[in-house]
Design a protein around this motif. Sequence first.
Motif, PDB file in Angstrom:
ATOM      1  N   TRP A  47      -8.246  12.566-109.583  1.00 45.66           N
ATOM      2  CA  TRP A  47      -7.314  13.392-109.990  1.00 45.66           C
ATOM      3  C   TRP A  47      -5.935  12.839-110.282  1.00 45.66           C
ATOM      4  N   GLN A  55      -1.783  13.684-111.031  1.00 39.44           N
ATOM      5  CA  GLN A  55      -0.752  14.974-111.089  1.00 39.44           C
ATOM      6  C   GLN A  55       0.414  14.407-112.195  1.00 39.44           C
ATOM      7  N   ASP A  80       5.385  20.792-105.989  1.00 37.64           N
ATOM      8  CA  ASP A  80       3.895  20.398-106.451  1.00 37.64           C
ATOM      9  C   ASP A  80       3.704  21.113-107.764  1.00 37.64           C
ATOM     10  N   TYR A 125      -2.310  19.041-113.579  1.00 37.15           N
ATOM     11  CA  TYR A 125      -3.240  18.372-112.836  1.00 37.15           C
ATOM     12  C   TYR A 125      -4.420  18.083-113.622  1.00 37.15           C
TER      13      TYR A 125
END
Lengths: 119, 110
Positions: free
Chosen positions: B37, B39, B84, B88
Amino acid sequence: EVQLVESGGGLVQPGGSLRLSCAASGFTFSSSAMSWVRQAPGKGLEWVSAISGSDGRTYYADSVRGRFTISRDNSKNTLYLQMNNPRAEDTAFYYCAKEGGIPPWVDYWGQGALVTVSS
Amino acid sequence: QSVLTQPPSVSGAPGQRVTISCSGSSSNIGAGYDVHWYQQLPGTAPKLLIYANINRPSGVPDRFSGSKSGTSASLAITGLQAEDEADYYCQSFDSRSAWVFGGGTKLTVL
């Protein structure tokens, strides 16, 4: 600290050529597999090409095979992407990427170089 | 059309928990290949968030966790924070097409 710094981006005409470079530091470049990953403006990520660290084996996405060439100069800690006969759909940010693991993932990314293919 | 399928967007309020799914097939995630993953904060390069399904690189908060089951994987974010808010992406390997990415999920913190 690992650093990957791309250069060579810019405007290129369809059918022309352009070479991207990526200067690497902070790790043992010669033994590290490297990749190029691109991202069209506002779009997702697409893997473009990879080159192994040890024997220089190369791999390409179908979309660029036969037009792009990945290479490396371990004496200069530099990765290259030669883009020949680019098309409008090759317009994207091109990220230099250090691979981690097998099968690989990207553990470090460069800041990206924008390539615009347009007449 | 990406080989790995992610929801285009998810959202949550500060402090909440959100999950992002990544659906594959028998030639990639279901074949046993790991899921990773990334970001991507606005205007920046992607950053590794989770590797090999469940592992966090040094410096990634433990609010981020990954899991994998069958032909799918998930990224969970607990204690959601404004910082955040990002895109993603999941990534794996495919026996037919080498590296594959999901189409990306935009996380909005309400």
